[in-house]
Motif scaffolding. Structure first.
Motif, PDB file in Angstrom:
ATOM      1  N   ALA A  20      46.746 -32.650 -25.781  1.00 59.69           N
ATOM      2  CA  ALA A  20      45.575 -32.106 -25.622  1.00 59.69           C
ATOM      3  C   ALA A  20      45.116 -30.770 -26.135  1.00 59.69           C
ATOM      4  CB  ALA A  20      45.246 -32.072 -24.118  1.00 59.69           C
ATOM      5  N   GLU A  21      46.368 -29.899 -26.264  1.00 60.01           N
ATOM      6  CA  GLU A  21      46.065 -28.564 -27.122  1.00 60.01           C
ATOM      7  C   GLU A  21      45.994 -28.763 -28.400  1.00 60.01           C
ATOM      8  OE1 GLU A  21      48.532 -25.077 -26.122  1.00 60.01           O
ATOM      9  OE2 GLU A  21      49.211 -26.048 -24.167  1.00 60.01           O
ATOM     10  N   VAL A  22      46.871 -29.735 -28.989  1.00 61.81           N
ATOM     11  CA  VAL A  22      46.829 -29.928 -30.396  1.00 61.81           C
ATOM     12  C   VAL A  22      45.530 -30.488 -30.868  1.00 61.81           C
ATOM     13  CG1 VAL A  22      47.889 -31.431 -32.235  1.00 61.81           C
ATOM     14  CG2 VAL A  22      49.353 -30.168 -30.697  1.00 61.81           C
ATOM     15  N   ARG A  23      45.020 -31.413 -30.118  1.00 66.87           N
ATOM     16  CA  ARG A  23      43.795 -32.186 -30.370  1.00 66.87           C
ATOM     17  C   ARG A  23      42.812 -31.295 -30.350  1.00 66.87           C
ATOM     18  NH1 ARG A  23      45.190 -36.826 -26.677  1.00 66.87           N
ATOM     19  NH2 ARG A  23      46.185 -38.401 -27.802  1.00 66.87           N
ATOM     20  N   ALA A  24      42.627 -30.317 -29.259  1.00 67.43           N
ATOM     21  CA  ALA A  24      41.610 -29.210 -29.130  1.00 67.43           C
ATOM     22  C   ALA A  24      41.789 -28.267 -30.289  1.00 67.43           C
ATOM     23  CB  ALA A  24      41.645 -28.507 -28.008  1.00 67.43           C
ATOM     24  N   LEU A  25      42.749 -28.026 -30.830  1.00 66.88           N
ATOM     25  CA  LEU A  25      42.796 -27.187 -32.003  1.00 66.88           C
ATOM     26  C   LEU A  25      42.101 -27.944 -33.358  1.00 66.88           C
ATOM     27  CD1 LEU A  25      43.897 -24.456 -33.141  1.00 66.88           C
ATOM     28  CD2 LEU A  25      46.115 -25.656 -33.678  1.00 66.88           C
ATOM     29  N   CYS A  26      42.498 -29.182 -33.219  1.00 68.38           N
ATOM     30  CA  CYS A  26      42.067 -29.940 -34.368  1.00 68.38           C
ATOM     31  C   CYS A  26      40.640 -30.081 -34.557  1.00 68.38           C
ATOM     32  CB  CYS A  26      42.753 -31.339 -34.590  1.00 68.38           C
ATOM     33  SG  CYS A  26      44.637 -31.280 -35.019  1.00 68.38           S
ATOM     34  N   ASP A  27      40.133 -30.139 -33.297  1.00 66.61           N
ATOM     35  CA  ASP A  27      38.784 -30.614 -33.269  1.00 66.61           C
ATOM     36  C   ASP A  27      37.888 -29.162 -33.259  1.00 66.61           C
ATOM     37  OD1 ASP A  27      39.288 -33.182 -32.824  1.00 66.61           O
ATOM     38  OD2 ASP A  27      38.946 -32.958 -30.333  1.00 66.61           O
ATOM     39  N   SER A  28      38.692 -28.224 -33.412  1.00 66.07           N
ATOM     40  CA  SER A  28      37.811 -26.771 -33.397  1.00 66.07           C
ATOM     41  C   SER A  28      37.386 -26.567 -34.975  1.00 66.07           C
ATOM     42  CB  SER A  28      38.526 -25.719 -32.799  1.00 66.07           C
ATOM     43  OG  SER A  28      39.763 -25.478 -33.600  1.00 66.07           O
ATOM     44  N   ALA A  29      38.058 -27.212 -35.798  1.00 65.10           N
ATOM     45  CA  ALA A  29      37.946 -27.037 -37.237  1.00 65.10           C
ATOM     46  C   ALA A  29      36.755 -27.737 -37.662  1.00 65.10           C
ATOM     47  CB  ALA A  29      38.841 -27.628 -38.215  1.00 65.10           C
ATOM     48  N   ARG A  36      40.381 -29.377 -42.304  1.00 66.87           N
ATOM     49  CA  ARG A  36      40.162 -30.504 -41.682  1.00 66.87           C
ATOM     50  C   ARG A  36      41.232 -31.731 -42.305  1.00 66.87           C
ATOM     51  NH1 ARG A  36      37.543 -31.376 -36.702  1.00 66.87           N
ATOM     52  NH2 ARG A  36      36.391 -33.514 -36.911  1.00 66.87           N
ATOM     53  N   ASP A  37      41.357 -31.919 -43.578  1.00 67.69           N
ATOM     54  CA  ASP A  37      42.265 -32.875 -44.084  1.00 67.69           C
ATOM     55  C   ASP A  37      43.563 -32.663 -43.447  1.00 67.69           C
ATOM     56  OD1 ASP A  37      40.136 -34.557 -45.176  1.00 67.69           O
ATOM     57  OD2 ASP A  37      40.387 -33.579 -47.220  1.00 67.69           O
ATOM     58  N   PRO A  38      44.232 -31.576 -43.516  1.00 69.37           N
ATOM     59  CA  PRO A  38      45.377 -31.357 -43.292  1.00 69.37           C
ATOM     60  C   PRO A  38      45.867 -31.358 -41.567  1.00 69.37           C
ATOM     61  CG  PRO A  38      44.901 -29.542 -44.453  1.00 69.37           C
ATOM     62  CD  PRO A  38      43.833 -30.272 -44.352  1.00 69.37           C
ATOM     63  N   LEU A  39      44.611 -31.160 -40.756  1.00 69.64           N
ATOM     64  CA  LEU A  39      44.907 -31.527 -39.430  1.00 69.64           C
ATOM     65  C   LEU A  39      44.785 -32.739 -39.080  1.00 69.64           C
ATOM     66  CD1 LEU A  39      42.552 -28.796 -37.957  1.00 69.64           C
ATOM     67  CD2 LEU A  39      44.967 -28.746 -38.305  1.00 69.64           C
ATOM     68  N   VAL A  40      44.651 -34.047 -40.029  1.00 69.66           N
ATOM     69  CA  VAL A  40      44.795 -35.151 -39.531  1.00 69.66           C
ATOM     70  C   VAL A  40      46.279 -35.512 -39.208  1.00 69.66           C
ATOM     71  CG1 VAL A  40      44.623 -37.692 -40.422  1.00 69.66           C
ATOM     72  CG2 VAL A  40      42.906 -35.820 -41.095  1.00 69.66           C
ATOM     73  N   ALA A  41      47.029 -34.880 -39.951  1.00 63.17           N
ATOM     74  CA  ALA A  41      48.483 -35.406 -39.618  1.00 63.17           C
ATOM     75  C   ALA A  41      48.661 -34.543 -38.133  1.00 63.17           C
ATOM     76  CB  ALA A  41      49.571 -34.475 -40.637  1.00 63.17           C
ATOM     77  N   ALA A  42      48.327 -33.538 -37.892  1.00 67.16           N
ATOM     78  CA  ALA A  42      48.596 -32.960 -36.458  1.00 67.16           C
ATOM     79  C   ALA A  42      47.848 -33.643 -35.293  1.00 67.16           C
ATOM     80  CB  ALA A  42      47.861 -31.298 -36.534  1.00 67.16           C
ATOM     81  N   GLY A  43      46.861 -34.247 -35.842  1.00 62.64           N
ATOM     82  CA  GLY A  43      46.031 -35.289 -34.666  1.00 62.64           C
ATOM     83  C   GLY A  43      46.978 -36.363 -34.597  1.00 62.64           C
ATOM     84  N   GLN A  44      47.702 -36.909 -35.536  1.00 62.72           N
ATOM     85  CA  GLN A  44      48.655 -38.169 -35.383  1.00 62.72           C
ATOM     86  C   GLN A  44      49.785 -37.580 -34.689  1.00 62.72           C
ATOM     87  OE1 GLN A  44      47.552 -40.963 -35.552  1.00 62.72           O
ATOM     88  NE2 GLN A  44      48.522 -41.910 -37.842  1.00 62.72           N
ATOM     89  N   ALA A  45      50.249 -36.386 -34.718  1.00 62.53           N
ATOM     90  CA  ALA A  45      51.628 -35.730 -33.959  1.00 62.53           C
ATOM     91  C   ALA A  45      51.041 -35.865 -32.521  1.00 62.53           C
ATOM     92  CB  ALA A  45      51.884 -34.663 -34.423  1.00 62.53           C
ATOM     93  N   ALA A  46      49.686 -35.589 -32.231  1.00 66.60           N
ATOM     94  CA  ALA A  46      48.941 -35.383 -30.767  1.00 66.60           C
ATOM     95  C   ALA A  46      49.114 -36.834 -30.070  1.00 66.60           C
ATOM     96  CB  ALA A  46      47.909 -34.859 -30.772  1.00 66.60           C
ATOM     97  N   ASN A  47      48.810 -37.847 -30.783  1.00 66.63           N
ATOM     98  CA  ASN A  47      48.716 -39.156 -30.307  1.00 66.63           C
ATOM     99  C   ASN A  47      49.995 -39.724 -30.058  1.00 66.63           C
ATOM    100  OD1 ASN A  47      46.103 -39.377 -30.912  1.00 66.63           O
ATOM    101  ND2 ASN A  47      46.196 -40.510 -32.802  1.00 66.63           N
ATOM    102  N   TRP A  48      51.132 -39.316 -30.948  1.00 65.48           N
ATOM    103  CA  TRP A  48      52.616 -39.508 -30.837  1.00 65.48           C
ATOM    104  C   TRP A  48      52.952 -38.753 -29.155  1.00 65.48           C
ATOM    105  CZ3 TRP A  48      54.118 -38.387 -36.426  1.00 65.48           C
ATOM    106  CH2 TRP A  48      53.695 -39.620 -37.290  1.00 65.48           C
ATOM    107  N   LEU A  49      52.437 -37.800 -29.248  1.00 68.93           N
ATOM    108  CA  LEU A  49      52.910 -36.821 -28.167  1.00 68.93           C
ATOM    109  C   LEU A  49      52.376 -37.592 -26.734  1.00 68.93           C
ATOM    110  CD1 LEU A  49      52.275 -33.265 -29.021  1.00 68.93           C
ATOM    111  CD2 LEU A  49      54.558 -34.101 -28.139  1.00 68.93           C
TER     112      LEU A  49
END
Length: 160
Positions: A20-29, A36-49
């Motif tokens: 949830a923290e990672v998603r919130a951080l990604c959504d704040s951009a 925004r583009d590099p945060l797509v990988a972070a969003g994928q990591a949040a889904n895996w978590l």
């Protein structure tokens, strides 16, 4: 260290919170920003978590079932009403709910899962199921009743 379902559930909660923290951080951009583009990988990591949290929760449930101990007191009971069984011709019946078992349940050791630790006035500890606790509450004045969670922890005491 013994792994308990509570350990796995705690890890699952932490993984979900981190996702949830990672998603919130990604959504704040801001939309259209170069971040925004590099945060797509972070969003994928949040889904895996989040998927890992679900797997951990399922593992906790499986472990709880595996670690469940039978009550083992030398006589069976109705799991809902306690010492209310009668047996005739090898069939046991609860006198309250009328549930039946096609064996002499009263004459066999209890196979219901342990849910309580009861400590009498002398300090003797006995682990028992919900049904046996019903009778113990009536008979064991001054005893302490500790409800066990699925991981074997003792979250609350009830003196009677």
């Amino acid at each position: 260290m013994t792994v308990t379902p509570a350990h796995l559930s705690a890890f699952a909660s932490r993984a979900e919170a981190l996702a949830a923290e990672v998603r919130a951080l990604c959504d704040s951009a801001p939309i259209g920003s170069p971040e925004r583009d590099p945060l797509v990988a972070a969003g994928q990591a949040a889904n895996w978590l989040a998927r890992g949290a679900e797997d951990l929760e399922r593992a906790a449930e499986d472990l709880a079932r595996l670690q469940a101990q039978p009550c083992g007191l030398p006589w069976g009971i109705c799991p809902e009403h306690g010492n209310t069984l009668s047996s005739t011709a090898g069939v046991s019946t609860c006198r309250v709910c009328r549930r039946t078992w096609n064996h002499d349940r009263r004459g066999r050791p209890c196979q219901e899962p342990v849910a309580w630790k009861v400590i009498d006035r002398a300090g003797t500890e006995t682990r028992m199921c919900d049904g046996h606790v019903l009778g113990a509450r009536a008979a064991a004045a001054g005893a302490t009743f500790l409800r066990l969670d699925e991981g074997g922890a003792e979250p609350r005491a009830q003196s009677m």
